[in-house]
Design an enzyme around this catalytic site. Sequence first.
Site, mmCIF file in Angstrom:
data_model
loop_
_atom_site.group_PDB
_atom_site.id
_atom_site.type_symbol
_atom_site.label_atom_id
_atom_site.label_comp_id
_atom_site.label_asym_id
_atom_site.label_seq_id
_atom_site.Cartn_x
_atom_site.Cartn_y
_atom_site.Cartn_z
ATOM 1 C CE1 TYR A 238 -3.795 2.345 0.386
ATOM 2 C CE2 TYR A 238 -2.577 3.250 2.249
ATOM 3 C CZ TYR A 238 -3.624 3.335 1.333
ATOM 4 O OH TYR A 238 -4.474 4.411 1.369
ATOM 5 C CG ASP A 239 3.202 2.092 3.458
ATOM 6 O OD1 ASP A 239 1.961 2.148 3.572
ATOM 7 O OD2 ASP A 239 3.965 1.893 4.407
ATOM 8 C CG ASP A 364 1.470 0.472 14.241
ATOM 9 O OD1 ASP A 364 0.845 1.050 13.334
ATOM 10 O OD2 ASP A 364 1.171 0.555 15.450
#
Length: 417
Positions: A238-239, A364
């Site tokens: 995603y990043d 995270d």
Amino acid sequence: MGSELIYRGHDETQPLPDSYSPKQDKPLLSMTRLIRYMLREQRLICVLIGIAIATVFFSILPSKSAPYGGSRSGSGYPFDKMPQHENTLSRLEEYQHRAAYHQVLGSGAAKIPLGLRRKGLRIVVTGGAGFVGSHLVDRLMQRGDSVIVVDNFFTGRKENVMHHFGNPRFELIRHDVIEPILLETNVVGTMNMLGLAKRVGARFLLTSTSEVYGDPLQHPQVETYWGNVNPIGVRSCYDEGKRTAETLTMDYHRGAGVEVRIARIFNTYGPRMCIDDGRVVSNFVAQALRKEPMTVYGDGKQTRSFQYVSDLVEGLMRLMEGEHVGPFNLGNPGEFTMLELAEVVKDTIDPNAKIEFRPNTEDDPHKRKPDITRAEELLGWEPKVSLRNGLPLMVTDFRQRIFGDHMEATSTATSAS
């Protein structure tokens, strides 16, 4: 999957007459009679003089460009009279050309003189049945624009836009913009829509994300910060997908002259979020409503910033109306740890709600907070809704969707007794 035209607001069924009698063809004039007619009373000379006058007139008349700089699609059709194709994919491409040409608040959206009514635009919103997209559609419809929503309903819901059914300015098409490649990646979808924007001369808005900053070493994050992303981590799909989408957008802007805008969206919450999408706010709210422990990963000291969806939509519209490419951080600078967020949820839903700690997930981010100075100065935008004021509105929506049928049944049983 193919395309499916779910709703078109301006469709009307035209009844056919009971019988049809074609007119009889009139016999053509003979060649001799035609020539005699043209030569009588110097009619031929008058026709030639008329053609010459028209030629001179149109050659010296300044040509008027089409709206927003003229049609670049090469079709030559007025947008309200383009041919209707029976094939739905062709119809979708036709709609996308028409809508993307007029674009979301496109380059021709100048200030309207006082006393004149603003002409509505024709706009395509991909993912328009989703959480943020459906709220954007609401604002556009309220302004009087005509909106075409294109959504594959992977995370979007038809119920989010059903209240526009019956409005002749609204259309809904079920279609996946990544077809025919059939790959689920934001890069391919972005490339397809950039190609469309290039073909028809539209302004293109990329809704990027704060995830491009990864686990930031700079706090708060400004738009000039390049980020700290693990390219092979569990979040990298995603990043890096969003980072690549930004790269493609700027390449089309620099290399092909496409007008683009880039927004980096921070955590957003509000009605119509997917109940079980895994985001922290929706997780906490759904768990508290269901009397389940709220799941906190790690020690709960990692921070996030939460903006209400109406603030985000306002920022997106100001970005498209403005003259600045971006990127722009769109988020609420109010910073909360996960434990502080859990306390706000408890205060809103259930003071006795429990918290359950679990091991933290890989990569995270420890801190996330937007610096919105650029948006404040260049867009005149800042968020208005605080977390404590916005969260109850989301809770009302979630409660209805989670317990709606049960609550209605209970109410019916009570009234019957």
